[in-house]
Design a protein around this motif. Structure first.
Motif, PDB file in Angstrom:
ATOM      1  N   ASP A 275      27.857  59.040  30.337  1.00  0.00           N
ATOM      2  CA  ASP A 275      27.160  59.855  31.321  1.00  0.00           C
ATOM      3  C   ASP A 275      25.765  59.312  31.598  1.00  0.00           C
ATOM      4  O   ASP A 275      25.253  59.430  32.714  1.00  0.00           O
ATOM      5  CB  ASP A 275      27.080  61.306  30.844  1.00  0.00           C
ATOM      6  CG  ASP A 275      28.457  61.947  30.728  1.00  0.00           C
ATOM      7  OD1 ASP A 275      29.343  61.570  31.520  1.00  0.00           O
ATOM      8  OD2 ASP A 275      28.648  62.801  29.848  1.00  0.00           O
ATOM      9  N   GLU A 276      25.143  58.727  30.590  1.00  0.00           N
ATOM     10  CA  GLU A 276      23.833  58.118  30.747  1.00  0.00           C
ATOM     11  C   GLU A 276      23.933  56.634  30.405  1.00  0.00           C
ATOM     12  O   GLU A 276      24.512  56.260  29.380  1.00  0.00           O
ATOM     13  CB  GLU A 276      22.795  58.796  29.847  1.00  0.00           C
ATOM     14  CG  GLU A 276      22.495  60.231  30.252  1.00  0.00           C
ATOM     15  CD  GLU A 276      21.334  60.812  29.467  1.00  0.00           C
ATOM     16  OE1 GLU A 276      20.647  60.036  28.756  1.00  0.00           O
ATOM     17  OE2 GLU A 276      21.119  62.038  29.547  1.00  0.00           O
ATOM     18  N   ALA A 277      23.353  55.814  31.262  1.00  0.00           N
ATOM     19  CA  ALA A 277      23.426  54.361  31.061  1.00  0.00           C
ATOM     20  C   ALA A 277      22.618  53.933  29.849  1.00  0.00           C
ATOM     21  O   ALA A 277      21.621  54.560  29.483  1.00  0.00           O
ATOM     22  CB  ALA A 277      22.926  53.634  32.307  1.00  0.00           C
ATOM     23  N   SER A 278      23.049  52.849  29.225  1.00  0.00           N
ATOM     24  CA  SER A 278      22.353  52.323  28.059  1.00  0.00           C
ATOM     25  C   SER A 278      21.034  51.662  28.423  1.00  0.00           C
ATOM     26  O   SER A 278      20.150  51.506  27.573  1.00  0.00           O
ATOM     27  CB  SER A 278      23.247  51.319  27.327  1.00  0.00           C
ATOM     28  OG  SER A 278      23.677  50.297  28.217  1.00  0.00           O
ATOM     29  N   ASP A 279      20.859  51.281  29.693  1.00  0.00           N
ATOM     30  CA  ASP A 279      19.617  50.640  30.130  1.00  0.00           C
ATOM     31  C   ASP A 279      19.531  50.726  31.646  1.00  0.00           C
ATOM     32  O   ASP A 279      20.503  51.064  32.330  1.00  0.00           O
ATOM     33  CB  ASP A 279      19.571  49.180  29.666  1.00  0.00           C
ATOM     34  CG  ASP A 279      20.789  48.394  30.120  1.00  0.00           C
ATOM     35  OD1 ASP A 279      20.742  47.842  31.227  1.00  0.00           O
ATOM     36  OD2 ASP A 279      21.789  48.364  29.375  1.00  0.00           O
ATOM     37  N   ALA A 349      27.743  54.935  33.930  1.00  0.00           N
ATOM     38  CA  ALA A 349      28.680  55.883  34.532  1.00  0.00           C
ATOM     39  C   ALA A 349      29.400  55.250  35.724  1.00  0.00           C
ATOM     40  O   ALA A 349      29.130  55.574  36.888  1.00  0.00           O
ATOM     41  CB  ALA A 349      27.946  57.146  34.971  1.00  0.00           C
ATOM     42  N   PHE A 350      30.330  54.358  35.446  1.00  0.00           N
ATOM     43  CA  PHE A 350      31.137  53.739  36.496  1.00  0.00           C
ATOM     44  C   PHE A 350      32.274  54.677  36.896  1.00  0.00           C
ATOM     45  O   PHE A 350      33.009  55.174  36.030  1.00  0.00           O
ATOM     46  CB  PHE A 350      31.745  52.423  36.008  1.00  0.00           C
ATOM     47  CG  PHE A 350      30.762  51.312  35.817  1.00  0.00           C
ATOM     48  CD1 PHE A 350      30.431  50.463  36.869  1.00  0.00           C
ATOM     49  CD2 PHE A 350      30.159  51.098  34.585  1.00  0.00           C
ATOM     50  CE1 PHE A 350      29.524  49.431  36.697  1.00  0.00           C
ATOM     51  CE2 PHE A 350      29.262  50.072  34.399  1.00  0.00           C
ATOM     52  CZ  PHE A 350      28.934  49.236  35.461  1.00  0.00           C
ATOM     53  N   VAL A 351      32.454  54.901  38.196  1.00  0.00           N
ATOM     54  CA  VAL A 351      33.555  55.744  38.672  1.00  0.00           C
ATOM     55  C   VAL A 351      34.894  55.207  38.194  1.00  0.00           C
ATOM     56  O   VAL A 351      35.794  55.957  37.805  1.00  0.00           O
ATOM     57  CB  VAL A 351      33.530  55.831  40.221  1.00  0.00           C
ATOM     58  CG1 VAL A 351      34.826  56.451  40.752  1.00  0.00           C
ATOM     59  CG2 VAL A 351      32.338  56.649  40.689  1.00  0.00           C
ATOM     60  N   VAL A 352      35.048  53.886  38.195  1.00  0.00           N
ATOM     61  CA  VAL A 352      36.336  53.272  37.891  1.00  0.00           C
ATOM     62  C   VAL A 352      36.722  53.423  36.417  1.00  0.00           C
ATOM     63  O   VAL A 352      37.869  53.159  36.043  1.00  0.00           O
ATOM     64  CB  VAL A 352      36.309  51.789  38.319  1.00  0.00           C
ATOM     65  CG1 VAL A 352      35.592  50.929  37.291  1.00  0.00           C
ATOM     66  CG2 VAL A 352      37.702  51.266  38.600  1.00  0.00           C
TER      67      VAL A 352
END
Length: 414
Positions: A275-279, A349-352
């Protein structure tokens, strides 16, 4: 196919004749190809109106729609093989930029980014004496209110024109081998990243995916499916739905993006969903990848349509755990054959990657903004080594399950 290199010298008349010959040759070879070839595009701009003209090998019926956010004109056509030179000037006046390609197996789409609100004055196909046909779209500037009214009037027709049949996976027919779905990113109207020299991400990852599928099928241990097997557009949510309908045990999306703002970034990176990006860089990349449908002129609903409950939440947590296990296995397996990013396992959070019940990863093979990566990505030798290592990582990931299959159990001495 992607735009061909520019041919020095020939006139458009000669190119039209060449296109007709090419069409006949393709048909005689029995290959699947569009019956109509587009060989040129130009913009004719004046203070009053702007004309976008395509040179085609045959007439077509086209429909135009106005859509917003951002302001665009979408042309829907039957399948067209776009062989327009990569450096053809197709911008000016009210046309800021455009993209084109297959939108479905039997349909093509042209998405025109507007420099300002515009209305469609005319859309027609005109024959020429040499056998070619001109598809001409004429635009005139309008006030923003008038454009909004056109978008509203076109909404129902555009939604109907954008409906696409679901891609149905081949039935398992009792096959209980692990199912792996390989997802070559982008395609068709969405070429993905484009490097100098005309290298397209969609082409690079499709070729890689084909080699990977062949390796996996040769082992006989896996049922292998691909979300696309040719240069055609597939919506992000449809890629996810395809994997779920196939009962996939692993979903691997293949990409080779570009970071023009940071050409020093290079190397293979494996992404898992979060849900939250690592960077910040991962968040930026995911946001850009998640716009693929919009760039193709497709308006989609939010992918998270399912009702959350405790069982679904537990399944999603377990799935993310398996995704992380495979990502770690893959990174370890690729160390000896690929240049890894300095932080090779990241999250965003990539949709794919949103199938809550299918372990999923997105693999950036490298970056088309890096000359070193381009050299690797277009190398047959590197592709063979990399697909072998990736297939081996999949074997190790599924080793416990494969060991339970009778035909893979080792003989035991008495």
């Amino acid at each position: 196919m992607r735009p061909a290199p520019v041919l020095a010298g020939p006139t458009i008349r000669c190119l039209a004749a060449l296109a007709l010959v090419c069409a006949a040759l393709v048909a005689s070879a029995g290959a699947r190809a569009a019956d109509v070839i587009a060989i040129a595009a130009r913009v004719e701009a004046s203070a009053v109106e702007t004309r976008l003209v395509f040179t085609l090998s045959a007439p077509v019926e086209a429909r135009a729609f106005s859509i917003d956010r951002p302001d665009r004109i979408v042309l829907d056509l039957p399948a067209v093989n776009f062989q327009i030179p990569a450096d053809a000037r197709a911008a000016g006046g009210l046309v800021a930029s455009m993209r084109y390609g297959l939108f479905a197996a039997d349909r093509s789409r042209v998405v025109i980014e507007l420099a300002g609100p515009a209305r469609v004055v005319a859309l027609a196909t005109e024959p020429r004496d040499d056998g070619a046909h001109l598809l001409a779209l004429t635009l005139a500037p309008v006030e923003a209110v008038a454009f909004a009214q056109a978008v509203s009037a076109d909404a129902a027709g555009f939604r109907a024109a954008s409906l696409r049949p679901a891609i149905e996976p081949a039935p398992a027919d009792g096959d209980d081998r692990p199912t792996i779905v390989i997802d070559p990113g982008h395609g068709g109207i969405d070429p993905g990243a484009v490097a100098r020299g005309g290298v397209h991400e969609a082409d690079v990852v499709l070729e890689f995916a084909r080699h990977l599928r062949r390796r996996l099928e040769e082992s006989g241990r896996f049922r292998v499916l691909m979300t696309r097997e040719e240069d055609v557009f597939v919506a992000l949510t449809e890629r996810v739905a395809f994997a779920r309908r196939a009962g996939a045990d692993l979903f691997v999306s293949i990409h080779a993006d570009s970071l023009s703002s940071a050409p020093q970034v290079s190397g293979l990176t494996v992404y898992t969903n979060a849900d939250e990006a690592s960077d910040r860089a991962s968040a930026t990349l995911a946001a850009r990848e998640n716009q693929a449908d919009a760039l193709a002129g497709l308006v989609t609903e939010e992918a998270r349509g399912e009702i959350a409950d405790i069982l679904r939440d537990l399944t999603e947590r377990e799935t993310r755990g398996y995704s992380h296990v495979f990502a770690t296995t893959l990174v370890g397996g690729m160390e000896s054959v690929a240049r890894l990013n300095k932080n090779p396992h990241r999250q965003a959070a990539f949709v794919v990657l949103r199938a809550y019940d299918v372990p999923s990863v997105l693999v950036e093979l490298g970056y088309l903004s890096s000359r070193r990566d381009i050299a690797l990505l277009t190398s047959d030798g590197w592709r063979e080594r990399a697909t072998a290592a990736m297939a081996d990582a999949m074997e190790r990931f599924f080793a416990p399950r494969l060991a339970d299959r009778a035909e893979y159990r080792a003989a035991v001495s008495p």
